[in-house]
Scaffold this motif. Sequence first.
Motif, PDB file in Angstrom:
ATOM      1  N   ASN A  64       0.832  -1.208   0.000  1.00  0.00           N
ATOM      2  CA  ASN A  64       0.000   0.000   0.000  1.00  0.00           C
ATOM      3  C   ASN A  64       0.865   1.255   0.000  1.00  0.00           C
ATOM      4  O   ASN A  64       0.536   2.255  -0.654  1.00  0.00           O
ATOM      5  N   GLN A 122       2.149   1.834  -3.446  1.00  0.00           N
ATOM      6  CA  GLN A 122       1.133   2.426  -4.312  1.00  0.00           C
ATOM      7  C   GLN A 122       1.140   3.945  -4.190  1.00  0.00           C
ATOM      8  O   GLN A 122       0.935   4.658  -5.177  1.00  0.00           O
ATOM      9  N   ILE A 140      -8.532  -0.084  -6.741  1.00  0.00           N
ATOM     10  CA  ILE A 140      -7.696  -0.195  -5.536  1.00  0.00           C
ATOM     11  C   ILE A 140      -8.528  -0.014  -4.269  1.00  0.00           C
ATOM     12  O   ILE A 140      -8.464  -0.830  -3.330  1.00  0.00           O
ATOM     13  N   LYS A 160      -2.550  -2.666  -5.164  1.00  0.00           N
ATOM     14  CA  LYS A 160      -1.689  -1.703  -5.847  1.00  0.00           C
ATOM     15  C   LYS A 160      -1.635  -2.017  -7.336  1.00  0.00           C
ATOM     16  O   LYS A 160      -1.970  -3.121  -7.761  1.00  0.00           O
TER      17      LYS A 160
END
Length: 316
Positions: A243, A246, A263, A276
């Motif tokens: 995360n 991302q 997402i 992601k």
Amino acid sequence: MIDLTPLKVTAPGSLMLMGEHSVLFGEPALACAVDKRISVELTPRDDRQVVIDSALAGYRSDLDHLAAEAKLSFVLVAIQRQQAVLPAGFELRIRSEFSHTVGLGSSAAVTVAVVTALMAFSGASGDPMAVFNESLAVVHQVQDGRGSGTDLVAAVFGGVVSYTVATAESPAQIRALKGLPKISLYYAGYKTKTPDVLKIVEQYCAQQPQLYAGIYRLMGQCTAQAELAVERSDWVSLGQLMNMYQGFMDALGVNDKQLVDIIYSLRQSDAIYAAKISGSGLGDCVLALGQDANLSIAYEQIPVSISAQGVSVEYQ
């Protein structure tokens, strides 16, 4: 006398877990092989003809004077590079368990499979590093030097692999990891070609070079921690790091509205540790860490799992 024994090579598709973009700047990447494969059946001929049966194009030419065909560029460059050591013509039958329009590393898988088949046909050893190096040379020749080779590593070695590109000072670093996490994959419905995305990011980077260099370093640090999490099968920590990565992809400018929608729809599930972009971005796929059979979102799910098996050769 020419050995006319047919052979079959299969190579897995692949996904990027971590390391998109930053791998091109010497940072580590994590890639994984998936259970969708491309097969290449090579049948030797007793003449100098090359015949290719592929969903992308049908093809026939003379081995010593190969005609161009843009739709088969990776295959034909692979043949050209080994032309001098191939004992005769041959037929290639190429089949895939997944569409080339979806980001599962189809170009890498077919390149690895064809390179391996040609090496076997010519009597070369087919050592994994030799297959990787030759496949990377093919990709660079087709793509004007672009491409890290991360998806090639996964196709050759299988499983989850840590990879750092070669530099003038050191060779490529490749390490197979122990963990095999459960994943889910969703397709946005469109895809921007990786070289085109890289050109866009290069333009952004030229405007803020110091900030982008800092982002790439942070991406590398994040990936290095993710490598440790995979080795420990610590999926909670891996999810946090995915995360976080991302967020760096957002900062690079490769996210868009539909990817964001996928997402955050995935992150609503308690069974999903992370979601992601997988790949260069601006379309293609979103990778989720974890699986939720009850989750329903308005995008195509591509059923895949991580596979421990890399490229394989079978004599028929």
